[in-house]
Design a protein around this motif. Structure first.
Motif, PDB file in Angstrom:
ATOM      1  N   CYS A 192       0.863  -1.181   0.000  1.00  0.00           N
ATOM      2  CA  CYS A 192       0.000   0.000   0.000  1.00  0.00           C
ATOM      3  C   CYS A 192       0.903   1.236   0.000  1.00  0.00           C
ATOM      4  O   CYS A 192       2.111   1.133   0.190  1.00  0.00           O
ATOM      5  CB  CYS A 192      -0.905  -0.018   1.220  1.00  0.00           C
ATOM      6  N   PRO A 193       0.350   2.416  -0.180  1.00  0.00           N
ATOM      7  CA  PRO A 193       1.205   3.617  -0.225  1.00  0.00           C
ATOM      8  C   PRO A 193       1.914   3.894   1.100  1.00  0.00           C
ATOM      9  O   PRO A 193       2.996   4.504   1.104  1.00  0.00           O
ATOM     10  CB  PRO A 193       0.229   4.745  -0.559  1.00  0.00           C
ATOM     11  N   GLY A 194       1.318   3.476   2.212  1.00  0.00           N
ATOM     12  CA  GLY A 194       1.977   3.650   3.503  1.00  0.00           C
ATOM     13  C   GLY A 194       2.265   5.105   3.831  1.00  0.00           C
ATOM     14  O   GLY A 194       1.707   6.032   3.229  1.00  0.00           O
ATOM     15  N   CYS A 229       0.119   8.208   2.751  1.00  0.00           N
ATOM     16  CA  CYS A 229      -1.203   8.019   3.344  1.00  0.00           C
ATOM     17  C   CYS A 229      -1.277   8.647   4.728  1.00  0.00           C
ATOM     18  O   CYS A 229      -0.434   8.387   5.581  1.00  0.00           O
ATOM     19  CB  CYS A 229      -1.500   6.528   3.448  1.00  0.00           C
ATOM     20  N   LEU A 280      -3.304   7.981   7.053  1.00  0.00           N
ATOM     21  CA  LEU A 280      -3.703   7.058   8.119  1.00  0.00           C
ATOM     22  C   LEU A 280      -2.572   6.131   8.541  1.00  0.00           C
ATOM     23  O   LEU A 280      -2.702   5.356   9.477  1.00  0.00           O
ATOM     24  CB  LEU A 280      -4.887   6.189   7.656  1.00  0.00           C
ATOM     25  N   ALA A 281      -1.464   6.204   7.839  1.00  0.00           N
ATOM     26  CA  ALA A 281      -0.407   5.201   8.015  1.00  0.00           C
ATOM     27  C   ALA A 281       0.293   5.296   9.368  1.00  0.00           C
ATOM     28  O   ALA A 281       0.392   6.366   9.970  1.00  0.00           O
ATOM     29  CB  ALA A 281       0.630   5.372   6.913  1.00  0.00           C
ATOM     30  N   GLY A 311       0.670  -0.469   5.526  1.00  0.00           N
ATOM     31  CA  GLY A 311       1.262   0.507   6.434  1.00  0.00           C
ATOM     32  C   GLY A 311       0.445   0.765   7.683  1.00  0.00           C
ATOM     33  O   GLY A 311       0.853   1.519   8.556  1.00  0.00           O
ATOM     34  N   CYS A 312      -0.719   0.136   7.771  1.00  0.00           N
ATOM     35  CA  CYS A 312      -1.496   0.191   9.012  1.00  0.00           C
ATOM     36  C   CYS A 312      -2.543  -0.909   8.958  1.00  0.00           C
ATOM     37  O   CYS A 312      -2.696  -1.592   7.962  1.00  0.00           O
ATOM     38  CB  CYS A 312      -2.135   1.561   9.252  1.00  0.00           C
ATOM     39  N   ASN A 344      -5.557  -1.026   8.482  1.00  0.00           N
ATOM     40  CA  ASN A 344      -6.629  -1.028   7.485  1.00  0.00           C
ATOM     41  C   ASN A 344      -6.420  -2.066   6.396  1.00  0.00           C
ATOM     42  O   ASN A 344      -7.339  -2.450   5.694  1.00  0.00           O
ATOM     43  CB  ASN A 344      -6.780   0.353   6.866  1.00  0.00           C
ATOM     44  N   ALA A 345      -5.179  -2.503   6.238  1.00  0.00           N
ATOM     45  CA  ALA A 345      -4.897  -3.669   5.395  1.00  0.00           C
ATOM     46  C   ALA A 345      -5.135  -3.449   3.908  1.00  0.00           C
ATOM     47  O   ALA A 345      -5.484  -4.371   3.185  1.00  0.00           O
ATOM     48  CB  ALA A 345      -5.697  -4.887   5.876  1.00  0.00           C
ATOM     49  N   CYS A 346      -4.930  -2.224   3.445  1.00  0.00           N
ATOM     50  CA  CYS A 346      -5.074  -1.965   2.011  1.00  0.00           C
ATOM     51  C   CYS A 346      -4.079  -2.796   1.210  1.00  0.00           C
ATOM     52  O   CYS A 346      -4.317  -3.089   0.044  1.00  0.00           O
ATOM     53  CB  CYS A 346      -4.856  -0.495   1.712  1.00  0.00           C
TER      54      CYS A 346
HETATM   55  S1  SF4 Z   1      -3.126   0.156   4.868  1.00  0.00           S
HETATM   56 FE1  SF4 Z   1      -3.135   1.993   6.094  1.00  0.00          FE
HETATM   57  S2  SF4 Z   1      -1.257   3.000   5.421  1.00  0.00           S
HETATM   58 FE2  SF4 Z   1      -1.754   1.561   3.850  1.00  0.00          FE
HETATM   59  S3  SF4 Z   1      -2.960   2.755   2.378  1.00  0.00           S
HETATM   60 FE3  SF4 Z   1      -4.366   1.705   3.769  1.00  0.00          FE
HETATM   61  S4  SF4 Z   1      -4.851   3.208   5.269  1.00  0.00           S
HETATM   62 FE4  SF4 Z   1      -2.965   3.886   4.271  1.00  0.00          FE
END
Ligand code: SF4
Ligand code: HEM
Lengths: 543, 95, 141
Positions: free
Chosen positions: A409-411, A415, A417-418, A451-452, A454-456
């Motif tokens: 993910c962009p992390g 992001c 939220l990361a 990166g968090c 949220n598991a994108c």
């Molecule tokens: S997993 Fe977390 S850090 Fe990665 S893109 Fe989704 S919200 Fe952002």
């Protein structure tokens, strides 16, 4: 592929003007950010770490050459010359100006594209199998169904303020290339006694509480499907939790009610909804299906491939897949160069892929949930030419499904939220395993980084998953093993204490070497892990 | 020190409060002291900044350095694309 | 006086709103208020006596009222169906599609903006509680 008629075009054009109006009201100060936010989110416009981010829908991951070229044009004209292909088969632009977004949407509408419902608590872009229409093992082409669902879900008046986002995937093969059971609703098209229908799985998802969707209906006839889905959604809209955003996904409702009780409520609602005439006539499905007729294949082409160039031969072995049509193949373009940013492509690379699709691929491309691109219809005769062009552009990476084909993910690089950066970890791991011979020896290994929580980046579904956490203000990474997003779906388990950025790379390597040491003939990493169990891997990792 | 950040409404650019206006360069950020909330309220109402908030930072020879890595990444740009950063001379992320 | 945006020609009902719970004891009540966590189907036995059902929207994010409205219309309710609360101007078109025909919004609704958004889309993809024909019907007759 599907082409808009005047109705589809009118709806998308009206959407452009609606958003133009909303953006003007925001810029004029008629709306506060709080009022504007849900409206921009309905259109995939986020405010991210550095700028606005726009997510453009690529319905079921399917694109024509012209559409792909438009994505390149947007990157060049309105962004910083690149785009990021996502695990939901969409594309994201990271440097968008609010004042430009109406024009971007107008450009997209000119090639039958949009950003509708790419975020917000609504039914999101429908995802599907990237090999649809080309896979040897499909019982039907899932794309007409995905298009039918796209239309049904677009501006659905009842389901635009659901408790939480809602993601649907449709597949038609036993082999699952779309992580179907990790969606809010997963549909698997099946034939029963000569009748087409779907197995319906509801309540999967990743995020904070990953769950595998249980089967809610073993068979719903094709001509009942929309009514059935409407019933599934209505029960969720009425009873899904709204007191806590983390518990609002349908997976929690089903977990709390139990699959049996949810199934019963849906059946009751379905009996009512079916009387409302929601399902379009068969003629509509036929109309849509006609757009997905097989391309005009040349007959009698040879299946021979000249393998005298070794780099080409490796690429063929790794990235080219069997096709249902003799003489043809499915080409995977890996957007995972060692040291690169997973899923990013420059405007020039995007243009090149558009060219190749037009010249050698019946004008069609797909985006995969692994952040790669597929040319689904390439004559084997043309493979070498295609490979040479890709190689010149730096995207002939022969690593599909190998350890360097990392989903990330962009992390924290993009992001808001990361907790931690994902991309640098992906780069370091790829560099550690850069040796192609070693990668091939390791074989299929799905490594996924978020990166968090949220598991994108689908870390729960990685054979090896990495999750970024915030440890007292410092980036830290947890390791999970044993997940899978395929037909052998499972959720990875945390191995133990987390690692810093270099530590996680070492830990991954120790897990991989453990596998190499104990595998038996024919076993993939995940098979070995499942056979020998978590403990011996933990021992290898933590000593 | 407390510095103020947000985004430009129309362009989305990350901006920092300089005491008089907003700059894209964190090096020009000033300590807002106890005034942060008041400045943000006024500037947000006038639409000169969007999604604004207060950042804890430490003074350094290169200017203010945010304590949290997230704000350092905001100030510097993506760490994986140094070419896209707007403050190339600020060695910000690894502080 | 609160501003009611109304899409009906009949005279407004000015009876006091009773709660769903109170309804069973009051055979002469003609107006009821449904909270967002209440089951719209609890009203079905009373539809004949009701002239006005007000559905609460405590926040614009709470979309339960959209389902409530459709359920009531699907059950044949033809009286006034009102959305009350945190109703945003950009939400009114879908609320209309779900069967609401009157609105009391916490924040003032700009009439020009509302008119524009109600006339924005000539076509819809799916049938709902309004009279709009889905495009598949237009395509296939
Ligand atoms: S997993 Fe977390 S850090 Fe990665 S893109 Fe989704 S919200 Fe952002
Ligand atoms: C950068 C902006 C992004 C933001 C703010 C964001 C936000 C979120 C959030 C909050 C969730 C958790 C939802 C929940 O559990 O209820 C989530 C899940 C998800 N996102 Fe993102 N995301 C972003 C980017 C991406 C990208 C780039 C991808 C693809 C690579 C992606 C794909 C997904 C997927 C697949 C899930 C898991 C879905 C599930 O839980 O079932 N997102 N995202």
């Amino acid at each position: 592929m599907y082409q808009y008629d005047k109705f589809d075009q009118a709806i998308v054009d009206a959407r452009v003007e609606e958003f133009r109006d909303q953006v003007n009201r925001r810029i004029n100060g008629e709306m506060t950010e709080d009022q504007f936010k849900p409206l921009r989110l309905m259109n995939g416009l986020y405010l991210q770490l550095h700028a606005y981010m726009l997510r453009v829908a690529i319905p079921y991951g399917t694109l024509s050459g012209k559409q792909m070229r438009m994505l390149g044009h947007i990157a060049r004209k309105y962004d910083r010359d690149y785009g990021h292909f996502t695990t939901r088969q969409n594309i994201q632009y990271n440097w968008i100006k609010l004042e430009d977004t109406p024009d971007i949407l107008a450009d997209l509408a000119s090639v039958e594209m949009h950003a509708i419902q790419t975020s917000g608590n609504c039914i999101r872009n429908i995802s599907s199998d990237q090999y649809a229409g080309a896979a040897a093992d499909e019982v039907a082409d899932p794309r007409p169904w995905a298009e039918l669902l796209r239309q049904w879900s677009t501006f659905h008046p009842e389901f635009s303020y659901l408790p939480r986002k809602f993601k649907i995937a449709v597949i038609a093969s036993q082999e699952d290339r779309a992580a179907m059971r990790l969606h809010d609703i997963g549909l698997e098209l099946v034939m029963r006694d000569g009748v087409l229908g779907a197995r319906v799985f509801v309540g999967g998802g990743m995020g904070r509480t990953p769950m595998i969707a249980p089967e809610i209906a073993e068979f719903v006839k094709a001509d009942d499907l929309l009514s059935y889905l409407e019933a599934c959604l209505r029960v969720y809209n009425r009873y899904g939790r709204r007191d806590n955003a983390y518990k609002a996904r349908i997976k929690i409702l089903i977990h709390e009610l139990g699959a049996d009780e949810y199934r019963r409520q849906v059946a009751e609602e379905f009996a009512h909804v079916k009387t409302l005439g929601i399902d379009p006539p068969l003629a509509e499905l036929e109309r849509i299906s006609a757009y997905f007729a097989p391309p005009a294949y040349e007959q009698g082409l040879s299946d021979e491939i000249d393998r005298s160039n070794p780099a080409f031969a490796h690429w063929v072995d790794q990235n080219v897949k069997a096709h249902k049509q003799p003489g043809y193949a499915i080409v995977n373009i890996s957007l995972k160069p060692v040291g690169g940013i997973p899923g990013d492509a420059s405007s020039d690379q995007i243009d090149l892929m558009a060219d190749l699709a037009e010249k050698y691929g019946f004008d069609e491309l797909r985006v995969t949930h692994a952040q790669n691109i597929v040319l689904p219809f390439v004559a084997k005769r043309d493979l070498f030419t295609v490979w040479q062009a890709l190689d010149a552009a730096g995207i002939a990476n022969a690593n599909l499904d190998l350890v360097t084909d990392i989903i990330a993910c962009p992390g924290l690089d993009y992001c808001s939220l990361a907790n931690a950066r994902s991309i640098p970890v992906a780069q370091k791991i790829a560099e550690r395993f850069a040796d192609a011979e070693r990668q091939r020896d390791i074989g299929e290994l799905k490594l996924k980084i978020s990166g968090c929580i949220n598991a994108c980046g689908h870390h729960h579904a990685g054979h090896i998953g990495i999750l970024g956490v915030d440890k007292k203000g410092v980036e830290n990474y947890q390791l999970t093993l044993g997940g899978s997003g395929a037909e052998d779906v499972s959720i990875g388990k945390i191995t133990g204490p987390g690692f810093d950025e270099d530590g996680i790379v070492d830990a991954v390597e120790r897990a991989v070497e453990k596998y190499r040491a104990v595998r038996v003939e024919g076993e993939r990493f995940i098979d070995t892990y499942r056979r020998v169990g978590a403990d011996s891997f933990k021992e290898a990792i933590y000593g | 020190m407390k510095i103020l950040t947000g985004n430009d409404l129309k362009t989305g650019d990350v901006i920092w409060w300089t005491g008089k206006s907003w700059s894209r360069h964190i090096g020009e950020a000033v300590d807002a002291g106890d005034n942060g909330e008041a400045v943000l309220a006024e500037e947000s109402a006038a639409q000169r900044v969007n999604a604004a908030y207060i950042v804890d930072a430490a003074a350094s020879p290169n200017g203010p350095l945010p304590l949290h890595i997230k704000d350092r990444v905001r100030a510097a740009g993506p760490t994986v694309r140094a070419d896209l950063g707007i403050n190339p001379d600020v060695p910000i992320v690894k502080g | 006086m609160v501003d009611v945006i109304r899409f009906r020609d009949d005279a407004a009902n000015d009876q006091p709103l009773v709660s769903v719970e109170a309804l069973s004891g009051q055979t002469n009540a003609t107006a009821v208020r449904l909270e967002s966590d209440e089951d719209a189907r609890a009203l079905l036995p009373y539809l004949n006596q009701l002239a006005l059902i007000e559905v609460a929207f405590p926040t614009f994010r709470d979309g339960r009222g959209y389902s409530a409205a459709r359920i009531l219309r699907e059950a044949g309710f033809t009286g006034e169906l009102r959305a009350q609360g945190d109703v945003l101007v950009d939400q009114i078109p879908s609320m209309r599609r779900c069967g609401f025909d009157s609105f009391i919004a916490n924040a003032p609704v700009d009439q020009a903006t509302l008119d524009k958004s109600l006339n924005r889309y000539d076509h819809v993809y799916q049938p709902a509680a309004d009279a709009a024909l889905p495009v598949w019907k237009l395509r296939h007759g």
